[in-house]
Design an enzyme around this catalytic site. Structure first.
Site, PDB file in Angstrom:
ATOM      1  N   TYR A 211      43.829  43.224  34.528  1.00 55.29           N
ATOM      2  CA  TYR A 211      45.259  43.355  34.829  1.00 55.29           C
ATOM      3  C   TYR A 211      46.085  42.246  34.156  1.00 55.29           C
ATOM      4  O   TYR A 211      46.934  42.519  33.303  1.00 55.29           O
ATOM      5  CB  TYR A 211      45.428  43.352  36.348  1.00 55.29           C
ATOM      6  CG  TYR A 211      46.838  43.336  36.859  1.00 55.29           C
ATOM      7  CD1 TYR A 211      47.834  44.131  36.293  1.00 55.29           C
ATOM      8  CD2 TYR A 211      47.180  42.534  37.954  1.00 55.29           C
ATOM      9  CE1 TYR A 211      49.129  44.123  36.795  1.00 55.29           C
ATOM     10  CE2 TYR A 211      48.462  42.522  38.464  1.00 55.29           C
ATOM     11  CZ  TYR A 211      49.437  43.312  37.882  1.00 55.29           C
ATOM     12  OH  TYR A 211      50.705  43.286  38.385  1.00 55.29           O
TER      13      TYR A 211
ATOM     14  N   SER B 266      44.335  29.771  41.188  1.00 53.14           N
ATOM     15  CA  SER B 266      45.053  30.535  42.200  1.00 53.14           C
ATOM     16  C   SER B 266      45.672  29.601  43.220  1.00 53.14           C
ATOM     17  O   SER B 266      45.109  28.538  43.535  1.00 53.14           O
ATOM     18  CB  SER B 266      44.051  31.465  42.898  1.00 53.14           C
ATOM     19  OG  SER B 266      44.603  31.965  44.083  1.00 53.14           O
TER      20      SER B 266
ATOM     21  N   TYR C 230      35.253  33.172  47.141  1.00 50.31           N
ATOM     22  CA  TYR C 230      36.158  33.385  45.997  1.00 50.31           C
ATOM     23  C   TYR C 230      37.045  32.154  45.794  1.00 50.31           C
ATOM     24  O   TYR C 230      37.125  31.595  44.698  1.00 50.31           O
ATOM     25  CB  TYR C 230      37.037  34.633  46.221  1.00 50.31           C
ATOM     26  CG  TYR C 230      38.238  34.651  45.318  1.00 50.31           C
ATOM     27  CD1 TYR C 230      38.112  34.958  43.977  1.00 50.31           C
ATOM     28  CD2 TYR C 230      39.504  34.285  45.802  1.00 50.31           C
ATOM     29  CE1 TYR C 230      39.217  34.927  43.131  1.00 50.31           C
ATOM     30  CE2 TYR C 230      40.607  34.245  44.968  1.00 50.31           C
ATOM     31  CZ  TYR C 230      40.452  34.569  43.637  1.00 50.31           C
ATOM     32  OH  TYR C 230      41.547  34.517  42.800  1.00 50.31           O
TER      33      TYR C 230
ATOM     34  N   LYS D 230      37.301  29.003  42.658  1.00 49.51           N
ATOM     35  CA  LYS D 230      38.483  28.505  41.920  1.00 49.51           C
ATOM     36  C   LYS D 230      38.546  26.975  42.013  1.00 49.51           C
ATOM     37  O   LYS D 230      38.838  26.288  41.027  1.00 49.51           O
ATOM     38  CB  LYS D 230      39.768  29.147  42.451  1.00 49.51           C
ATOM     39  CG  LYS D 230      39.852  30.651  42.189  1.00 49.51           C
ATOM     40  CD  LYS D 230      39.883  30.974  40.702  1.00 49.51           C
ATOM     41  CE  LYS D 230      39.819  32.453  40.401  1.00 49.51           C
ATOM     42  NZ  LYS D 230      39.585  32.760  38.983  1.00 49.51           N
TER      43      LYS D 230
ATOM     44  N   ARG E 137      55.007  35.506  50.759  1.00 49.99           N
ATOM     45  CA  ARG E 137      54.306  35.184  49.513  1.00 49.99           C
ATOM     46  C   ARG E 137      55.320  35.064  48.377  1.00 49.99           C
ATOM     47  O   ARG E 137      56.464  35.508  48.513  1.00 49.99           O
ATOM     48  CB  ARG E 137      53.313  36.312  49.127  1.00 49.99           C
ATOM     49  CG  ARG E 137      52.197  36.553  50.103  1.00 49.99           C
ATOM     50  CD  ARG E 137      51.132  35.472  50.035  1.00 49.99           C
ATOM     51  NE  ARG E 137      50.042  35.738  50.953  1.00 49.99           N
ATOM     52  CZ  ARG E 137      50.030  35.400  52.238  1.00 49.99           C
ATOM     53  NH1 ARG E 137      51.082  34.791  52.771  1.00 49.99           N
ATOM     54  NH2 ARG E 137      48.986  35.645  52.996  1.00 49.99           N
TER      55      ARG E 137
ATOM     56  N   GLY F 134      42.071  35.401  57.700  1.00 49.42           N
ATOM     57  CA  GLY F 134      42.109  34.594  56.476  1.00 49.42           C
ATOM     58  C   GLY F 134      43.468  34.521  55.801  1.00 49.42           C
ATOM     59  O   GLY F 134      43.637  33.755  54.860  1.00 49.42           O
TER      60      GLY F 134
HETATM   61  N1  UDP Z   1      49.214  43.004  53.080  1.00 42.62           N
HETATM   62  C1  UDP Z   1      49.502  44.005  54.004  1.00 42.62           C
HETATM   63  N2  UDP Z   1      48.901  45.214  53.828  1.00 42.62           N
HETATM   64  C2  UDP Z   1      48.054  45.484  52.812  1.00 42.62           C
HETATM   65  C3  UDP Z   1      47.773  44.465  51.863  1.00 42.62           C
HETATM   66  C4  UDP Z   1      48.379  43.228  52.039  1.00 42.62           C
HETATM   67  O1  UDP Z   1      50.262  43.797  54.943  1.00 42.62           O
HETATM   68  O2  UDP Z   1      47.521  46.608  52.721  1.00 42.62           O
HETATM   69  C5  UDP Z   1      49.865  41.687  53.242  1.00 42.62           C
HETATM   70  C6  UDP Z   1      48.886  40.545  53.409  1.00 42.62           C
HETATM   71  O3  UDP Z   1      48.581  40.372  54.783  1.00 42.62           O
HETATM   72  C7  UDP Z   1      49.669  39.381  52.834  1.00 42.62           C
HETATM   73  C8  UDP Z   1      50.532  40.017  51.744  1.00 42.62           C
HETATM   74  O4  UDP Z   1      50.554  41.415  52.040  1.00 42.62           O
HETATM   75  O5  UDP Z   1      50.535  38.860  53.804  1.00 42.62           O
HETATM   76  C9  UDP Z   1      49.960  39.834  50.353  1.00 42.62           C
HETATM   77  O6  UDP Z   1      48.608  40.215  50.376  1.00 42.62           O
HETATM   78  P1  UDP Z   1      47.749  40.407  49.066  1.00 42.62           P
HETATM   79  O7  UDP Z   1      46.374  40.844  49.484  1.00 42.62           O
HETATM   80  O8  UDP Z   1      48.483  41.280  48.101  1.00 42.62           O
HETATM   81  O9  UDP Z   1      47.717  38.949  48.414  1.00 42.62           O
HETATM   82  P2  UDP Z   1      47.158  37.557  48.995  1.00 42.62           P
HETATM   83  O10 UDP Z   1      48.383  36.729  49.214  1.00 42.62           O
HETATM   84  O11 UDP Z   1      46.412  37.819  50.250  1.00 42.62           O
HETATM   85  O12 UDP Z   1      46.327  37.042  47.898  1.00 42.62           O
END
Ligand code: UDP
Length: 340
Positions: free
Chosen positions: A12, A126, A151, A155, A232, A298
């Site tokens: 990606y 990350s 993971y 990093k 985020r 997490g």
């Molecule tokens: N999230 C969500 N539903 C989903 C996937 C992600 O509510 O199906 C939320 C997740 O809890 C976080 C944000 O979206 O608060 C970003 O999650 P993602 O997995 O995209 O990235 P991360 O910050 O965890 O690396």
């Protein structure tokens, strides 16, 4: 013409970076084992730039193959190393796979850098290295917290390995700490192609809008944030790709002020999950099925970048806002699904 090796260059972020490098006048070699992407991406890149990059299907865990590659392709001016596994949950289930895929492969590459005198190295890191921040926005001086997943640990370990190698060799390196990459190339020819059920928010949203998924689960609305959902820093992948071009340029011009530098790559703006959902609906005119479910183990509550160091030193700044990123992600999803 400077020659850059991009590992994971059909992934990606890798594919968008290959396009940005070619447009900036670099010759690009790609290594990818196609474990989490498709060979079609090569076609997409070529259609955008009209320059077919050199591609080798190769698994960086196989030391002999790596050695042979570097014997065949010489005069490499720099390496941008994306190839890695990235699913947090899978890393908890299978830590050895992650340490092998993400750490052994890095060691193999750094060994070749030593043999062939390659001194410019960019590493995909990350914001996960920060864990739950003590204060926001988070800058590069913030403490590294104990990793929650294998993971995340890979990093942290990788940054340490690179830093140690820089101390005792001619290696100069930059680790880019990505926040949340989203969106797709404006051409609609490359984008994110998650295998199986998407783990990340934006592909889950676009697949739900496309009818591939029934509904989006929002993981928690009882966090200590204004609307209760997590925050985020969502960065357009095209901007992120551009940061890599700036970073490799900096190394090639020997402008790094220390041999190992880290930079946050984000927009500096925090957005909640609910804000992303409503922005997606507003930008696309689609109505999204979603429900609030329990928190995901997490997840940190909130994280967004202090981007001053990248702005000042890399001379890089995100150019796209979240609306543009979500519009491009939706355009890509529609193309993949054949929706008009
Ligand atoms: N999230 C969500 N539903 C989903 C996937 C992600 O509510 O199906 C939320 C997740 O809890 C976080 C944000 O979206 O608060 C970003 O999650 P993602 O997995 O995209 O990235 P991360 O910050 O965890 O690396």
């Amino acid at each position: 013409m400077k020659r850059i090796l991009v590992t994971g260059g059909l992934g990606y972020i890798g594919s968008h970076t290959v396009v940005a490098l070619q447009k900036a006048g670099y010759e690009v070699l790609i290594i990818d084992n196609l474990s989490n992407t498709s060979i079609d991406v090569l076609q997409g890149i070529t259609e955008i730039t009209n320059i077919p990059p050199t591609f080798e299907r190769l698994d960086l865990r196989v030391k002999n193959d790596v050695t042979s590659f570097f014997e065949r392709y010489n005069n490499i001016d720099g390496i941008i190393h994306f190839a890695a596994s990235k699913a947090v949950g899978e890393s908890v289930e299978n830590p050895l796979l992650y340490y092998e895929n993400n750490v052994t492969t890095l060691i193999h590459l750094l060994q070749e850098c030593k043999v062939h005198g390659i001194s410019n190295f960019i590493f995909s890191s990350s914001c996960t290295v920060y864990g739950e921040p003590d204060s926001l926005p988070i800058d590069e001086e913030a403490p590294i917290k104990k990793a929650i997943s294998p993971y995340g640990n890979t990093k942290q370990i990788s940054e340490e390995i690179i830093s140690d190698v820089c101390n005792v060799s001619n290696l100069n390196a930059i680790a880019l700490r990505y926040f949340n990459p989203v969106g797709a190339h404006p051409s609609g020819l490359i984008g994110e192609l998650p295998v199986g059920i998407p783990q990340n928010l934006v592909p889950y949203i676009t697949q739900t809008a496309a009818g591939v998924r029934k509904e989006l689960s929002i993981f928690g609305n009882d966090y200590p944030t204004p609307d209760g959902s997590c925050i985020r820093d969502y960065i357009h992948v095209v901007d992120l790709a551009d940061a890599h071009v700036k970073a490799i340029e900096r190394l090639i011009r020997a402008e790094n002020s220390t041999k190992f530098r880290v930079f946050n790559v984000g927009t500096g703006m925090g957005k909640s999950v609910l804000e992303i959902v409503s922005a997606f609906e507003r930008v696309t005119g689609e109505t999204l099925n979603y429900k609030i479910v329990d928190r995901r183990p997490g997840d940190v509550v909130a994280v967004y970048a202090d981007t001053k160091k990248a702005n000042d030193e890399l001379r890089w700044k995100a150019q796209h806002d979240i609306d543009a990123a979500l519009a491009s992600a939706w355009a890509w999803e529609k193309k993949v699904r054949g929706i008009d």
